[in-house]
Design a protein around this motif. Structure first.
Motif, PDB file in Angstrom:
ATOM      1  N   UNK A 155     -13.810  34.458  -6.683  1.00  0.00           N
ATOM      2  CA  UNK A 155     -13.429  33.825  -7.939  1.00  0.00           C
ATOM      3  C   UNK A 155     -14.555  33.928  -8.967  1.00  0.00           C
ATOM      4  N   UNK A 156     -15.802  33.780  -8.504  1.00  0.00           N
ATOM      5  CA  UNK A 156     -16.940  33.897  -9.423  1.00  0.00           C
ATOM      6  C   UNK A 156     -17.014  35.309  -9.993  1.00  0.00           C
ATOM      7  N   UNK A 208     -13.725  32.929  -1.007  1.00  0.00           N
ATOM      8  CA  UNK A 208     -13.028  32.889  -2.298  1.00  0.00           C
ATOM      9  C   UNK A 208     -13.877  32.298  -3.418  1.00  0.00           C
ATOM     10  N   UNK A 209     -14.875  31.483  -3.069  1.00  0.00           N
ATOM     11  CA  UNK A 209     -15.809  31.014  -4.102  1.00  0.00           C
ATOM     12  C   UNK A 209     -16.454  32.230  -4.751  1.00  0.00           C
ATOM     13  N   UNK A 210     -16.867  33.182  -3.900  1.00  0.00           N
ATOM     14  CA  UNK A 210     -17.542  34.370  -4.407  1.00  0.00           C
ATOM     15  C   UNK A 210     -16.568  35.268  -5.176  1.00  0.00           C
ATOM     16  N   UNK A 234     -13.966  38.599 -16.342  1.00  0.00           N
ATOM     17  CA  UNK A 234     -13.304  38.083 -17.538  1.00  0.00           C
ATOM     18  C   UNK A 234     -14.325  37.870 -18.655  1.00  0.00           C
ATOM     19  N   UNK A 235     -15.500  37.368 -18.277  1.00  0.00           N
ATOM     20  CA  UNK A 235     -16.526  37.135 -19.292  1.00  0.00           C
ATOM     21  C   UNK A 235     -16.937  38.446 -19.953  1.00  0.00           C
ATOM     22  N   UNK A 288      -7.181  35.133 -13.881  1.00  0.00           N
ATOM     23  CA  UNK A 288      -7.344  33.719 -13.533  1.00  0.00           C
ATOM     24  C   UNK A 288      -6.334  33.275 -12.480  1.00  0.00           C
ATOM     25  N   UNK A 329      -7.230  33.720  -7.986  1.00  0.00           N
ATOM     26  CA  UNK A 329      -7.753  32.691  -7.071  1.00  0.00           C
ATOM     27  C   UNK A 329      -6.716  31.626  -6.697  1.00  0.00           C
ATOM     28  N   UNK A 366      -6.831  37.756 -18.981  1.00  0.00           N
ATOM     29  CA  UNK A 366      -6.668  36.363 -18.550  1.00  0.00           C
ATOM     30  C   UNK A 366      -5.829  36.223 -17.279  1.00  0.00           C
ATOM     31  N   UNK A 426     -14.260  35.759 -12.593  1.00  0.00           N
ATOM     32  CA  UNK A 426     -14.579  35.081 -13.851  1.00  0.00           C
ATOM     33  C   UNK A 426     -15.663  35.850 -14.602  1.00  0.00           C
ATOM     34  N   UNK A 427     -16.609  36.432 -13.858  1.00  0.00           N
ATOM     35  CA  UNK A 427     -17.647  37.233 -14.503  1.00  0.00           C
ATOM     36  C   UNK A 427     -17.035  38.466 -15.176  1.00  0.00           C
ATOM     37  N   UNK A 432     -14.109  39.642 -22.191  1.00  0.00           N
ATOM     38  CA  UNK A 432     -13.576  38.766 -23.245  1.00  0.00           C
ATOM     39  C   UNK A 432     -14.654  38.009 -24.013  1.00  0.00           C
ATOM     40  N   UNK A 433     -15.924  38.344 -23.793  1.00  0.00           N
ATOM     41  CA  UNK A 433     -16.970  37.500 -24.386  1.00  0.00           C
ATOM     42  C   UNK A 433     -16.930  37.490 -25.903  1.00  0.00           C
TER      43      UNK A 433
END
Lengths: 63, 503
Positions: free
Chosen positions: A49-50, A45-47, A56-57, A12, A15, A9, A53-54, A60-61
């Motif tokens: 951050x995506x 940073x959009x990329x 993290x997914x 997070x 970003x 986590x 998050x991917x 942690x899914x």
């Protein structure tokens, strides 16, 4: 780091550090295809951050 | 009157109207039940949730208000990009907890959760009222967006807007959350087509990005006050606090939580947090339309008209009409979800809690349908009552209010340390201080210069109010615990926050 570990986590926060300090990136140069640094840096940073998050997914899914 | 654009616009508008009514039959269920009408039975998978939450977040705010701020003031408007960058990783951690506890206990709203968690009806009422009131200016922002495209086609006055809203009200009434979910799919396809065409065609016509930025900088310099092509040092704090405040506020809005609660599992939510940034990239491009309008020599006093006028100038009429339909439908979808979310709150946390404790689900659905109509009228009143130079401030005002529910909702998902009465006090102080700060600017701006220790800190009033709110909450929690004031009962247990149903 093990899959499912709560430490994932922490990703997070990256970003937030990258985007919430405009003093670091508020400049016109270097430009990219004519776009000032200020704008393409944030779009980059959009990329990032995506991707974070991917990650993290993936880690942690099942939590 | 631009007839070609208007005809195309009306065709697409009629198409989604039909869809809105057809949606009632989609995944057939008894729509006289609040969980079916207001949450579509909590059955949406990854894809529909993506469209629905995307429809929640990327609204007239994105297509009209953000480029309008870029057009009028320059770089400040781009704060919407870091805002949507930081949201998803943060809420990746938080929202699955909310979804789980809500599923376990049948919570339809954030206030349902607050009442279960803290056993405090007053606190739940405060959260519900805040959600409803904060939603009004946000719906009003959607109205502004529709007004802007209608005006660009030559449809002035109030009646076209009223017709559009009556249609919206009727299919929301009959189909509930299924209507915006279905329409959101069409809306997004149209938006993406418009954005892709815009990013290719407009820079080609305007001699590339280098020229767009230099022409925009030159145009911004002539504004009063002059706009900034990139952020200036005095803008750093407002920029960062607006981005952070808007991000934290976003999933506290009732309509975003409605989108989250209607999804079918924790994993659907997590997957969406990783997939939703696709929209953020589109948002960045749309923001730059404000600069393209400057470079194209669009001159208008009404900044909300910047993008519609740009489309008319750079696109053939038929495609401009298509783009306008995309924007108008992009305003309808969130307006529908917002009014549904606000009526869920009213029904559950005001009507059922105070007026009819034994209301049946059918009775709840009936009230919610009716209130969804009232809410839209409320938004109309707001738009007439608070004329703004920038429509974007409507979203920022809602944010100031809704941010004050953060300690109760988000901290509450993790800990019960905070005292219920202290949370209520913190909320009250935060709301009053936030409105006071907005008032000092004559209700024109949401940026407030704070003076501490001889230093001036200009920033988003929502963040300042939230800091004061948290301080008050902590201090009074310590006091109330010391005097052993009643804590209320917790209907949830620790394991409720991490369950994934096996189905």
């Amino acid at each position: 780091m093990k899959k499912g570990s709560k430490w994932w986590y922490v990703l997070a926060l990256i970003p937030l550090i990258g985007t919430l300090f405009p003093s670091f990136y508020s400049s016109v140069t270097p430009t990219l295809w004519g776009v000032p640094f200020f704008y393409w840096y944030q779009m980059m940073w959009v990329i990032i951050s995506a991707i974070l998050t991917a990650i993290m997914y993936a880690a942690l899914k099942n939590n | 009157m631009n007839w070609t654009a208007l005809v195309i616009f009306i065709i697409f508008f009629l198409l989604v109207t039909v869809l809105g009514f057809v949606a009632a039959r989609w995944r057939k269920a008894d729509l006289n039940h609040l969980e079916e009408w207001g949450l579509a039975g909590r059955k949406f998978g990854t894809l529909i949730t993506w469209f629905l939450v995307g429809g929640d977040l990327y609204t007239a705010y994105t297509f009209i208000a953000v480029p309008a701020l870029m057009y009028g003031a320059g770089a400040l408007g781009f704060y919407a990009v870091p805002y949507t960058i930081i949201i998803y990783p943060i809420f990746f951690a938080i929202l699955p907890r909310f979804w789980s506890v809500a599923k376990k206990h049948g919570y339809v709203t954030a206030s349902d959760f607050i009442e279960g968690r803290f056993g405090d009806k007053t606190l739940a009422l405060a959260i519900a009222v805040t959600g409803i009131v904060a939603t009004m200016p946000y719906i009003a922002l959607q109205l502004t967006g529709m007004q802007a495209v209608l005006a660009a086609m030559g449809l002035g006055g109030d009646w076209p807007l009223i017709i559009a809203f009556v249609i919206l009200a009727l299919y929301t009434y009959t189909s509930g959350l299924r209507a915006p979910a279905m329409i959101a799919v069409v809306k997004d396809l149209m938006i993406y087509i418009t954005v892709i065409v815009a990013i290719i065609v407009i820079p080609m016509k305007l001699h590339g990005f280098g020229h767009i930025f230099s022409a925009a900088s030159a145009a911004l310099a002539t504004h009063t006050p002059p706009g900034a092509p990139v952020a200036t040092p005095s803008m750093y704090a407002p920029y960062a606090t607006l981005a952070l405040g808007s991000a934290l506020a976003l999933f506290l809005y009732p309509h975003s939580l409605t989108g989250i609660l209607s999804s079918s599992s924790r994993r659907v939510i997590k997957r969406n947090m990783a997939l939703l940034p696709a929209y953020s990239f589109a948002l960045g491009i749309i923001a730059l339309l404000g600069f393209m309008a400057l470079a194209a020599g669009i001159v208008t006093k009404n900044t909300s008209a910047a993008v519609p006028l740009l489309f008319l100038k750079e696109f053939p009429s038929w495609f401009a009409g298509f783009g306008f339909a995309a924007i108008a439908i992009g305003a309808l979808v969130p307006a529908a979800i917002m009014s549904i979310a606000a009526s869920n709150l009213f029904t559950r946390n005001i009507y059922k809690a105070y007026f009819n404790k034994s209301a049946s689900p059918q009775n709840e659905a009936k009230v919610a349908k009716f209130v969804s109509l009232i809410v839209k009228v409320g938004a109309l009143v707001f738009i007439l009552g608070f004329p703004q130079q920038y429509a974007i401030s409507m979203q920022q005002v809602g944010g100031i209010l809704v941010l004050q529910t953060l300690p109760a909702i988000i901290f509450g998902l993790y800990t019960r340390w905070f005292h219920r009465r202290a949370l209520l006090l913190g909320w009250a102080v935060g709301i009053l201080y936030g409105i006071y700060m907005w008032g000092t600017t004559g209700y024109k701006s949401t940026t407030y210069a704070l003076h501490i220790f001889g230093q001036t800190w200009a920033g988003y009033a929502g963040i300042w109010a939230l800091i004061v709110n948290v301080l008050v909450t902590v201090v009074f929690t310590l006091i109330f615990q010391a005097v052993k004031l009643g804590q209320g009962t917790d209907a949830t247990s620790a394991s409720d926050y991490s369950i994934e149903p096996s189905a």
